[in-house]
Design a protein around this motif. Structure first.
Motif, PDB file in Angstrom:
ATOM      1  N   ASN A   1      34.316 -26.240 -24.539  1.00 14.69           N
ATOM      2  CA  ASN A   1      35.180 -26.632 -25.632  1.00 14.69           C
ATOM      3  C   ASN A   1      36.106 -25.469 -25.974  1.00 14.69           C
ATOM      4  O   ASN A   1      35.734 -24.313 -25.847  1.00 14.69           O
ATOM      5  CB  ASN A   1      34.300 -26.995 -26.838  1.00 14.69           C
TER       6      ASN A   1
ATOM      7  N   GLU B   1      27.392 -27.154 -27.878  1.00 13.62           N
ATOM      8  CA  GLU B   1      27.629 -27.867 -26.635  1.00 13.62           C
ATOM      9  C   GLU B   1      26.686 -27.310 -25.581  1.00 13.62           C
ATOM     10  O   GLU B   1      26.328 -26.131 -25.612  1.00 13.62           O
ATOM     11  CB  GLU B   1      29.086 -27.758 -26.190  1.00 13.62           C
TER      12      GLU B   1
ATOM     13  N   MET C   1      25.058 -32.787 -26.242  1.00 10.66           N
ATOM     14  CA  MET C   1      25.240 -31.992 -27.419  1.00 10.66           C
ATOM     15  C   MET C   1      23.873 -31.666 -28.004  1.00 10.66           C
ATOM     16  O   MET C   1      22.978 -32.503 -28.018  1.00 10.66           O
ATOM     17  CB  MET C   1      26.068 -32.790 -28.423  1.00 10.66           C
TER      18      MET C   1
END
Length: 106
Positions: A98, A89, A1
């Motif tokens: 995601n 992300e 992340m």
């Protein structure tokens, strides 16, 4: 992340801000799940600064933000960031992205 926090700082306050940003980065770097990070300044607009950090996952980042040391030494500075989404992300070949839905309730 990946977390990208941008800041607008008057040029005359740059050196003071640089030290504050480095201190906030150091506190974040001590937290579990921290991978790496950098402090930067825009080449074309010297009043624009950035702190980028990389984390193992979103949970590690959220736990870092809730730690006492980070609340005391980094969150006040982070609250001065440009008001824009900051959590990303990493997009790598073959990874599932995601979903487009928000992660917050409400």
């Amino acid at each position: 992340m990946l977390v990208v926090s941008r800041f607008r700082v008057p040029v005359g306050e740059g050196e003071t801000f640089r030290a504050e940003l480095a201190g906030a980065h150091a506190v974040l770097a001590e937290r579990p799940g921290y991978v790496d990070g950098h402090v930067g300044r825009n080449l074309d607009e010297p009043e624009l600064w950035v702190l980028t950090t990389r984390w193992e996952n979103v949970g590690a980042y959220r736990r870092a933000l809730s730690s006492y040391d980070v609340k005391m030494h980094a969150v006040p500075l982070l609250s001065r960031a440009v008001d824009e989404p900051s959590a990303y992300e990493l997009v790598e070949p073959g990874t599932e992205l995601n979903s487009a839905s928000t992660r917050s309730i409400g």
